[in-house]
Motif scaffolding. Sequence first.
Motif, PDB file in Angstrom:
ATOM      1  N   PHE A 235       0.861  -1.180   0.000  1.00 20.04           N
ATOM      2  CA  PHE A 235       0.000   0.000   0.000  1.00 20.04           C
ATOM      3  C   PHE A 235       0.895   1.227   0.000  1.00 20.04           C
ATOM      4  O   PHE A 235       1.771   1.348   0.864  1.00 20.04           O
ATOM      5  N   ASP A 236       0.655   2.116  -0.954  1.00 19.10           N
ATOM      6  CA  ASP A 236       1.473   3.340  -1.058  1.00 19.10           C
ATOM      7  C   ASP A 236       2.966   2.992  -1.059  1.00 19.10           C
ATOM      8  O   ASP A 236       3.752   3.619  -0.344  1.00 19.10           O
ATOM      9  N   GLU A 237       3.308   1.986  -1.809  1.00 18.41           N
ATOM     10  CA  GLU A 237       4.715   1.555  -1.951  1.00 18.41           C
ATOM     11  C   GLU A 237       5.315   1.033  -0.659  1.00 18.41           C
ATOM     12  O   GLU A 237       6.515   0.861  -0.539  1.00 18.41           O
ATOM     13  N   GLU A 238       4.475   0.830   0.330  1.00 19.68           N
ATOM     14  CA  GLU A 238       4.974   0.314   1.600  1.00 19.68           C
ATOM     15  C   GLU A 238       4.563  -1.145   1.729  1.00 19.68           C
ATOM     16  O   GLU A 238       3.419  -1.504   1.466  1.00 19.68           O
ATOM     17  N   VAL A 239       5.519  -1.963   2.114  1.00 18.63           N
ATOM     18  CA  VAL A 239       5.224  -3.387   2.235  1.00 18.63           C
ATOM     19  C   VAL A 239       4.575  -3.661   3.587  1.00 18.63           C
ATOM     20  O   VAL A 239       5.096  -3.239   4.622  1.00 18.63           O
ATOM     21  N   ILE A 240       3.442  -4.327   3.544  1.00 13.54           N
ATOM     22  CA  ILE A 240       2.755  -4.667   4.795  1.00 13.54           C
ATOM     23  C   ILE A 240       2.407  -6.148   4.780  1.00 13.54           C
ATOM     24  O   ILE A 240       1.906  -6.679   3.792  1.00 13.54           O
ATOM     25  N   TRP A 241       2.771  -6.818   5.864  1.00 14.15           N
ATOM     26  CA  TRP A 241       2.444  -8.238   5.986  1.00 14.15           C
ATOM     27  C   TRP A 241       1.223  -8.381   6.860  1.00 14.15           C
ATOM     28  O   TRP A 241       1.165  -7.816   7.952  1.00 14.15           O
ATOM     29  N   LEU A 242       0.244  -9.134   6.372  1.00 13.65           N
ATOM     30  CA  LEU A 242      -0.975  -9.350   7.156  1.00 13.65           C
ATOM     31  C   LEU A 242      -1.190 -10.834   7.373  1.00 13.65           C
ATOM     32  O   LEU A 242      -1.074 -11.628   6.449  1.00 13.65           O
ATOM     33  N   THR A 243      -1.484 -11.177   8.636  1.00 11.32           N
ATOM     34  CA  THR A 243      -1.914 -12.548   8.914  1.00 11.32           C
ATOM     35  C   THR A 243      -3.433 -12.504   9.048  1.00 11.32           C
ATOM     36  O   THR A 243      -3.975 -11.745   9.849  1.00 11.32           O
ATOM     37  N   THR A 244      -4.082 -13.287   8.224  1.00 13.96           N
ATOM     38  CA  THR A 244      -5.541 -13.195   8.138  1.00 13.96           C
ATOM     39  C   THR A 244      -6.195 -14.513   8.544  1.00 13.96           C
ATOM     40  O   THR A 244      -5.715 -15.586   8.174  1.00 13.96           O
ATOM     41  N   ARG A 245      -7.238 -14.380   9.332  1.00  7.40           N
ATOM     42  CA  ARG A 245      -8.074 -15.536   9.635  1.00  7.40           C
ATOM     43  C   ARG A 245      -9.434 -15.314   8.982  1.00  7.40           C
ATOM     44  O   ARG A 245     -10.028 -14.248   9.168  1.00  7.40           O
ATOM     45  N   ALA A 246      -9.866 -16.255   8.203  1.00  3.05           N
ATOM     46  CA  ALA A 246     -11.160 -16.112   7.525  1.00  3.05           C
ATOM     47  C   ALA A 246     -12.123 -17.168   8.078  1.00  3.05           C
ATOM     48  O   ALA A 246     -11.802 -18.345   8.116  1.00  3.05           O
ATOM     49  N   ILE A 247     -13.302 -16.690   8.529  1.00  2.84           N
ATOM     50  CA  ILE A 247     -14.280 -17.597   9.128  1.00  2.84           C
ATOM     51  C   ILE A 247     -15.606 -17.397   8.393  1.00  2.84           C
ATOM     52  O   ILE A 247     -16.032 -16.254   8.146  1.00  2.84           O
ATOM     53  N   LYS A 248     -16.204 -18.509   8.022  1.00  2.00           N
ATOM     54  CA  LYS A 248     -17.484 -18.397   7.316  1.00  2.00           C
ATOM     55  C   LYS A 248     -18.573 -18.023   8.314  1.00  2.00           C
ATOM     56  O   LYS A 248     -18.676 -18.616   9.400  1.00  2.00           O
ATOM     57  N   MET A 249     -19.359 -17.019   7.948  1.00  6.72           N
ATOM     58  CA  MET A 249     -20.480 -16.659   8.807  1.00  6.72           C
ATOM     59  C   MET A 249     -21.661 -16.317   7.919  1.00  6.72           C
ATOM     60  O   MET A 249     -21.559 -15.439   7.070  1.00  6.72           O
ATOM     61  N   GLY A 252     -21.482 -15.151   4.155  1.00 10.53           N
ATOM     62  CA  GLY A 252     -20.272 -14.373   3.858  1.00 10.53           C
ATOM     63  C   GLY A 252     -19.088 -14.878   4.681  1.00 10.53           C
ATOM     64  O   GLY A 252     -19.164 -15.917   5.357  1.00 10.53           O
ATOM     65  N   LEU A 253     -17.951 -14.147   4.591  1.00 14.04           N
ATOM     66  CA  LEU A 253     -16.750 -14.473   5.352  1.00 14.04           C
ATOM     67  C   LEU A 253     -16.379 -13.292   6.232  1.00 14.04           C
ATOM     68  O   LEU A 253     -16.416 -12.140   5.770  1.00 14.04           O
ATOM     69  N   ILE A 254     -16.041 -13.574   7.501  1.00 18.66           N
ATOM     70  CA  ILE A 254     -15.445 -12.514   8.307  1.00 18.66           C
ATOM     71  C   ILE A 254     -13.932 -12.723   8.249  1.00 18.66           C
ATOM     72  O   ILE A 254     -13.445 -13.832   8.429  1.00 18.66           O
ATOM     73  N   LEU A 255     -13.244 -11.621   8.035  1.00 18.26           N
ATOM     74  CA  LEU A 255     -11.785 -11.690   7.989  1.00 18.26           C
ATOM     75  C   LEU A 255     -11.193 -10.855   9.119  1.00 18.26           C
ATOM     76  O   LEU A 255     -11.596  -9.696   9.305  1.00 18.26           O
ATOM     77  N   PHE A 256     -10.314 -11.477   9.844  1.00 17.31           N
ATOM     78  CA  PHE A 256      -9.543 -10.731  10.854  1.00 17.31           C
ATOM     79  C   PHE A 256      -8.102 -10.693  10.369  1.00 17.31           C
ATOM     80  O   PHE A 256      -7.465 -11.742  10.260  1.00 17.31           O
TER      81      PHE A 256
END
Lengths: 643, 146
Positions: A235-249, A252-256
């Motif tokens: 994002f904006d040339e900045e590297v960002i690492w995200l750990t995501t948990r996706a749960i079906k609800m 749809g899916l909730i993502l943390f």
Amino acid sequence: MMNTIADNLFKKIVDDANTAVLYAESPVPNSLHSKEYLIKYANQKAQNFFSIALNPNQNKSLGEIVKYDEVLILANKVLEAGVEENFNIVVKEDNNLFNYNVRITIVHTGLLFALTLLKPDFITDKESKLPLGNLESRKRELEISSLFGIRVLDSNDSIICYLKPIFNNKGDVEDFRIDYINNRMGEIANEESAIIEGQTILEYYPNNLENGVLEILADGYISGENKEYTKEFIFDEEVIWLTTRAIKMNDGLILFSKDVTQEKKYEEQLFIQNRLLSEAERVANIGSFRWNLSKKEVKYSDNVYRLFGYDPNEFDDKYDRLLTFLHPNDVEKVKSSFKEGKKNKTKSDLVFRVYTKSSELRYMNTIGEYYQKEGNWYMVGVIRDVTKEIEGESKLQIKNSELKRTNADLEAFNRVASHDLQEPLRKIQMFVSRLDEEEQGRLSNRSIGYLNKIKSSSDRMRSLINNLLAYSKVDEVAEQPKRVDLNDVLKNVLEDLGELINDLNAKVDSTNLPVVNGIQFQLEQLFANLIGNSLKYVKEGVQPNIRILSSVVLGNKSSEGNLLPNINYVKLQFIDNGIGFEKKYQDKIFEIFQRLHGKTEFSGTGLGLSICKKIVQSHNGSILAKGELNKGAEFTVYLPTLL
Amino acid sequence: MDKLRILLVDDDEDDRQFFADALEGIELNTDLHQLENGKSCMEYLLSDTDNTPDLVFLDLNMPIMNGFECLEAIRRTPHLKDLLVAIYSTSSAERDIEETFEKGANIYIKKPSSFNELKKSLKQVVKMNWAYHLNDFKKENFLLKI
């Protein structure tokens, strides 16, 4: 729509999140102000943090459970001013310090507390995944306003979003629409949530197709399984690492998603450091270890195994295992050194012998230091293969004693040459001289001839012994080098050789010569030998001519003589017009006892030029010979100039 | 005029003979006594103060007691500490020359390789010491390297 989603999400989120959430309400109906506030809700995190177990039938007051005065003071401030407060507190738990961000917000007639650990705490994160238990019913009872839900979602340190699948004609998920996203994403991407909402995940971040995110999410939606992944986003040339948990609800899916950029950086740094260390150990032939003295456990670096000839982790990491590698005679030494170090906690430095896997004897050196951590004593140290050094040392010792013996031999030789050999020779000469004197006139011509032969032979032997002595003594001059004017040297030598020069009608020309650092008598010997050599090998019928030239050259400018590159040398050339010598003898000419001419033809011991070479070498110089048969010889001497 | 009393200490019989012949050849008024090593020299000198010569010629390389040791013993003996000692040796090693002077030698003479030279050297030393003896300059160290 957004608010209803927020309502629905809340229950799931509050316990899934990394944030401790606590809601305390005034017992006075429709009034915020009260003497005390009762805990109405606390998620698992909050229960852990405040050490409370909520019982549905028991209303605990805020003052009872919040042990931190700052929190209560701030809570009062929020109540008085009616604004949200946001501050950091430091909490001590189990002797460790933790930094929390606390947000206090007014919601209806109560206060909402959200506590976020500023440094990610992975242990509590795991706890938050535990089954919820009896709290579920309590949560249902709780009336949660939309505002409350959103506040909680926004106060969470995770990015939370709700995605709805978009199907293609075949019924496969081809994208997801972002129905809701909290403002954490906006903070990271520098965009308002409202702008992101309504876009699909591929519209918002097209790379989601390539990086496999879409595939994972689609699979999570279809299978209903929880998914977890860590991906890199820019994002904006900045590297960002995200750990995501996706749960079906529902549909749809909730993502943390948690920002793990910092951890990734640490991880990468740690990886690089470990790689560097491992590489450094391999190159330097060292290994490192940490020994837990209480548990008798040792942790070895990979290279320790390699030093012993094993692959990493090939043997178990017990302390006793190390002892099995030791040379039997060194076991006690190592044991008592460790014992001593353990007792006094002094730095230990030890050399011992080990047998490697292939039964090779190697010398190892360990240096270890002791330190205490959490009640346990540890020793950290390095282990180094010092076989080469030890063997080198003993080789050096042998060489040294050989050298000493050689020196003793040389001394004995000098004594023999200067006394024992001279003694009988002197007597021969003495008797010859007496015979000559006493029997003068009585001897036949033949006998006189024999007597002269004895005389010249014993003279030759004397000069041989003297030269040999001079040769062996070049290196053992006790005198310190001094400034020597080579013009004086030449003058003295020409004086000594004056008679011979006159007899031969020889011509000696010289340019002005420089001053050098050296031993005067040795330089005189050098000049005398070189000039004497030219006077010895003269060509019949030609007036002997010796020219001495001098110039200065830089070491690396000269292709001859193996000179040092950055040193200036005096170049002295002794050029004669004598009988010369064949080119192939150029190097041989300096060898000890090397004679190029028969001794009936020319007198000489074969040592003169060897002495020259030795003298030049002991003056850190170089000497070379050039010659052509019947065209003369040229000797070049390089001596370092004065600095 | 008294005879100059000379003591020669040298283990080599030939050299003693050369010395005696050369001394005789220079025809000076001398009286030569010969001994074979340092030990017999010291015994002789210590047995009677009348044995003290005017000049000692001392070889260095000798069995039983060498010239260095003998020189030291002479200088340690009160009535001999001013005795004129000439070292008479084959060695031309600088080290030996220095050492003998350090130990109190007065003159160092390298044994020559011709009989004529030997006669010349002895003449020079004996004559010089003749004058020296008469002028009573006993206490001066006379360092001469020949």
